[in-house]
Design a protein around this motif. Sequence first.
Motif, PDB file in Angstrom:
ATOM      1  N   MET A 192     -16.224  42.367  -8.432  1.00  0.00           N
ATOM      2  CA  MET A 192     -14.917  42.796  -8.903  1.00  0.00           C
ATOM      3  C   MET A 192     -14.326  41.787  -9.890  1.00  0.00           C
ATOM      4  O   MET A 192     -13.746  42.165 -10.892  1.00  0.00           O
ATOM      5  N   SER A 193     -14.469  40.486  -9.596  1.00  0.00           N
ATOM      6  CA  SER A 193     -13.833  39.489 -10.459  1.00  0.00           C
ATOM      7  C   SER A 193     -14.451  39.463 -11.851  1.00  0.00           C
ATOM      8  O   SER A 193     -13.751  39.218 -12.824  1.00  0.00           O
ATOM      9  N   SER A 194     -15.765  39.726 -11.965  1.00  0.00           N
ATOM     10  CA  SER A 194     -16.367  39.738 -13.306  1.00  0.00           C
ATOM     11  C   SER A 194     -15.869  40.948 -14.105  1.00  0.00           C
ATOM     12  O   SER A 194     -15.659  40.849 -15.314  1.00  0.00           O
ATOM     13  N   LEU A 195     -15.659  42.080 -13.439  1.00  0.00           N
ATOM     14  CA  LEU A 195     -15.102  43.246 -14.121  1.00  0.00           C
ATOM     15  C   LEU A 195     -13.668  42.980 -14.569  1.00  0.00           C
ATOM     16  O   LEU A 195     -13.274  43.347 -15.667  1.00  0.00           O
ATOM     17  N   LEU A 196     -12.912  42.333 -13.699  1.00  0.00           N
ATOM     18  CA  LEU A 196     -11.531  41.993 -14.031  1.00  0.00           C
ATOM     19  C   LEU A 196     -11.497  41.004 -15.196  1.00  0.00           C
ATOM     20  O   LEU A 196     -10.687  41.148 -16.107  1.00  0.00           O
ATOM     21  N   LYS A 197     -12.399  40.020 -15.168  1.00  0.00           N
ATOM     22  CA  LYS A 197     -12.455  39.044 -16.252  1.00  0.00           C
ATOM     23  C   LYS A 197     -12.795  39.731 -17.579  1.00  0.00           C
ATOM     24  O   LYS A 197     -12.174  39.459 -18.608  1.00  0.00           O
ATOM     25  N   GLU A 198     -13.771  40.640 -17.554  1.00  0.00           N
ATOM     26  CA  GLU A 198     -14.139  41.378 -18.771  1.00  0.00           C
ATOM     27  C   GLU A 198     -12.976  42.215 -19.289  1.00  0.00           C
ATOM     28  O   GLU A 198     -12.731  42.276 -20.491  1.00  0.00           O
ATOM     29  N   GLU A 199     -12.256  42.848 -18.370  1.00  0.00           N
ATOM     30  CA  GLU A 199     -11.115  43.677 -18.757  1.00  0.00           C
ATOM     31  C   GLU A 199      -9.994  42.827 -19.359  1.00  0.00           C
ATOM     32  O   GLU A 199      -9.416  43.181 -20.388  1.00  0.00           O
ATOM     33  N   MET A 200      -9.702  41.692 -18.705  1.00  0.00           N
ATOM     34  CA  MET A 200      -8.671  40.801 -19.256  1.00  0.00           C
ATOM     35  C   MET A 200      -9.091  40.273 -20.625  1.00  0.00           C
ATOM     36  O   MET A 200      -8.265  40.198 -21.534  1.00  0.00           O
ATOM     37  N   GLN A 201     -10.364  39.913 -20.759  1.00  0.00           N
ATOM     38  CA  GLN A 201     -10.859  39.412 -22.035  1.00  0.00           C
ATOM     39  C   GLN A 201     -10.671  40.470 -23.121  1.00  0.00           C
ATOM     40  O   GLN A 201     -10.146  40.191 -24.193  1.00  0.00           O
ATOM     41  N   ARG A 202     -11.059  41.705 -22.826  1.00  0.00           N
ATOM     42  CA  ARG A 202     -11.001  42.789 -23.804  1.00  0.00           C
ATOM     43  C   ARG A 202      -9.563  43.157 -24.180  1.00  0.00           C
ATOM     44  O   ARG A 202      -9.221  43.288 -25.353  1.00  0.00           O
ATOM     45  N   VAL A 203      -8.711  43.287 -23.168  1.00  0.00           N
ATOM     46  CA  VAL A 203      -7.353  43.786 -23.397  1.00  0.00           C
ATOM     47  C   VAL A 203      -6.388  42.699 -23.880  1.00  0.00           C
ATOM     48  O   VAL A 203      -5.586  42.936 -24.778  1.00  0.00           O
ATOM     49  N   LEU A 204      -6.489  41.507 -23.318  1.00  0.00           N
ATOM     50  CA  LEU A 204      -5.464  40.498 -23.551  1.00  0.00           C
ATOM     51  C   LEU A 204      -5.904  39.356 -24.464  1.00  0.00           C
ATOM     52  O   LEU A 204      -5.140  38.929 -25.324  1.00  0.00           O
ATOM     53  N   PHE A 205      -7.126  38.877 -24.315  1.00  0.00           N
ATOM     54  CA  PHE A 205      -7.525  37.666 -25.031  1.00  0.00           C
ATOM     55  C   PHE A 205      -8.246  37.932 -26.354  1.00  0.00           C
ATOM     56  O   PHE A 205      -7.983  37.244 -27.341  1.00  0.00           O
ATOM     57  N   THR A 206      -9.144  38.900 -26.414  1.00  0.00           N
ATOM     58  CA  THR A 206      -9.869  39.185 -27.661  1.00  0.00           C
ATOM     59  C   THR A 206      -8.940  39.548 -28.813  1.00  0.00           C
ATOM     60  O   THR A 206      -9.120  39.031 -29.922  1.00  0.00           O
ATOM     61  N   PRO A 207      -7.936  40.404 -28.605  1.00  0.00           N
ATOM     62  CA  PRO A 207      -7.043  40.724 -29.731  1.00  0.00           C
ATOM     63  C   PRO A 207      -6.334  39.500 -30.322  1.00  0.00           C
ATOM     64  O   PRO A 207      -5.963  39.503 -31.488  1.00  0.00           O
ATOM     65  N   GLN A 208      -6.167  38.455 -29.537  1.00  0.00           N
ATOM     66  CA  GLN A 208      -5.521  37.241 -30.033  1.00  0.00           C
ATOM     67  C   GLN A 208      -6.544  36.176 -30.440  1.00  0.00           C
ATOM     68  O   GLN A 208      -6.171  35.029 -30.692  1.00  0.00           O
ATOM     69  N   GLY A 209      -7.814  36.551 -30.494  1.00  0.00           N
ATOM     70  CA  GLY A 209      -8.855  35.623 -30.916  1.00  0.00           C
ATOM     71  C   GLY A 209      -9.103  34.498 -29.926  1.00  0.00           C
ATOM     72  O   GLY A 209      -9.418  33.380 -30.322  1.00  0.00           O
ATOM     73  N   GLN A 210      -8.987  34.795 -28.633  1.00  0.00           N
ATOM     74  CA  GLN A 210      -9.176  33.786 -27.598  1.00  0.00           C
ATOM     75  C   GLN A 210     -10.355  34.143 -26.704  1.00  0.00           C
ATOM     76  O   GLN A 210     -10.682  35.320 -26.525  1.00  0.00           O
ATOM     77  N   GLN A 211     -10.940  33.094 -26.122  1.00  0.00           N
ATOM     78  CA  GLN A 211     -12.029  33.266 -25.169  1.00  0.00           C
ATOM     79  C   GLN A 211     -11.532  32.815 -23.801  1.00  0.00           C
ATOM     80  O   GLN A 211     -11.115  31.663 -23.640  1.00  0.00           O
ATOM     81  N   LEU A 212     -11.553  33.720 -22.836  1.00  0.00           N
ATOM     82  CA  LEU A 212     -11.137  33.400 -21.471  1.00  0.00           C
ATOM     83  C   LEU A 212     -12.222  32.552 -20.815  1.00  0.00           C
ATOM     84  O   LEU A 212     -13.360  32.990 -20.709  1.00  0.00           O
ATOM     85  N   LYS A 213     -11.865  31.350 -20.415  1.00  0.00           N
ATOM     86  CA  LYS A 213     -12.841  30.423 -19.828  1.00  0.00           C
ATOM     87  C   LYS A 213     -12.811  30.425 -18.308  1.00  0.00           C
ATOM     88  O   LYS A 213     -13.847  30.297 -17.668  1.00  0.00           O
ATOM     89  N   GLU A 214     -11.629  30.517 -17.728  1.00  0.00           N
ATOM     90  CA  GLU A 214     -11.483  30.436 -16.274  1.00  0.00           C
ATOM     91  C   GLU A 214     -10.229  31.177 -15.869  1.00  0.00           C
ATOM     92  O   GLU A 214      -9.267  31.247 -16.623  1.00  0.00           O
ATOM     93  N   PHE A 215     -10.254  31.775 -14.698  1.00  0.00           N
ATOM     94  CA  PHE A 215      -9.027  32.344 -14.145  1.00  0.00           C
ATOM     95  C   PHE A 215      -9.112  32.314 -12.635  1.00  0.00           C
ATOM     96  O   PHE A 215     -10.204  32.389 -12.058  1.00  0.00           O
ATOM     97  N   ILE A 216      -7.963  32.133 -12.012  1.00  0.00           N
ATOM     98  CA  ILE A 216      -7.865  32.208 -10.564  1.00  0.00           C
ATOM     99  C   ILE A 216      -6.667  33.079 -10.232  1.00  0.00           C
ATOM    100  O   ILE A 216      -5.730  33.178 -11.013  1.00  0.00           O
ATOM    101  N   GLU A 217      -6.731  33.707  -9.084  1.00  0.00           N
ATOM    102  CA  GLU A 217      -5.577  34.480  -8.636  1.00  0.00           C
ATOM    103  C   GLU A 217      -4.581  33.521  -7.989  1.00  0.00           C
ATOM    104  O   GLU A 217      -4.961  32.596  -7.269  1.00  0.00           O
ATOM    105  N   ILE A 218      -3.311  33.751  -8.269  1.00  0.00           N
ATOM    106  CA  ILE A 218      -2.249  32.932  -7.691  1.00  0.00           C
ATOM    107  C   ILE A 218      -1.248  33.825  -6.979  1.00  0.00           C
ATOM    108  O   ILE A 218      -1.128  35.010  -7.289  1.00  0.00           O
ATOM    109  N   ALA A 219      -0.538  33.244  -6.040  1.00  0.00           N
ATOM    110  CA  ALA A 219       0.504  33.972  -5.304  1.00  0.00           C
ATOM    111  C   ALA A 219       1.835  33.778  -6.023  1.00  0.00           C
ATOM    112  O   ALA A 219       2.228  32.653  -6.312  1.00  0.00           O
ATOM    113  N   GLU A 220       2.500  34.861  -6.337  1.00  0.00           N
ATOM    114  CA  GLU A 220       3.807  34.837  -6.984  1.00  0.00           C
ATOM    115  C   GLU A 220       4.721  35.786  -6.215  1.00  0.00           C
ATOM    116  O   GLU A 220       4.260  36.694  -5.534  1.00  0.00           O
ATOM    117  N   THR A 221       6.017  35.597  -6.362  1.00  0.00           N
ATOM    118  CA  THR A 221       6.970  36.456  -5.647  1.00  0.00           C
ATOM    119  C   THR A 221       7.157  37.810  -6.324  1.00  0.00           C
ATOM    120  O   THR A 221       7.493  38.788  -5.667  1.00  0.00           O
TER     121      THR A 221
END
Length: 170
Positions: A1-30
């Motif tokens: 699941m995390s590799s699919l999520l990483k690919e999706e985030m890369q495609r939708v959020l980072f590629t359009p801005q010319g960025q390469q997603l290197k690492e991500f972790i899930e965090i707890a927020e309110t």
Amino acid sequence: MSSLLKEEMQRVLFTPQGQQLKEFIEIAETAPGRHFLCVSVNKVKAVQISVVKNLRSNRQDTFERTEEWFLKDLILLDGRDPEADEPQFVMHFDTPRSMEAVSCAAKYSLARSLVSLSNSHCQRDLPLANFDRTYIQPTSVYSNRGDCMVLLQICFYAANLVCLSLCPIS
């Protein structure tokens, strides 16, 4: 699941801005939704750290950056307590930002990534506090291969302790 999520985030959020997603972790927020702490590198090799909010609507993931910093502006990464297995940590920029990873392993994975990227892209050692450096710095056993190598190192230490406990004391 995390590799699919990483690919999706890369495609939708980072590629359009010319960025390469290197690492991500899930965090707890309110706030509602899933939140991730992402580390990316842009075209000019600047490392960015972002909090990304993930909402699912109509079976489609939407991503929104809610906070952003540059790694070069990170003054200190504080693990809060190296003796406790706690996922909380504090990133010190101009103002400190407390966070909670979903696990202690995720916190250390992020720390390893930030240390490596700081050395390679910022040409400086990242100041760390309250982390067990055994699990951060590369050694002869650990060579930046992630949590599996950390587990192998723990097993190696445990085997050494068992062997030492079996030795007769003269």
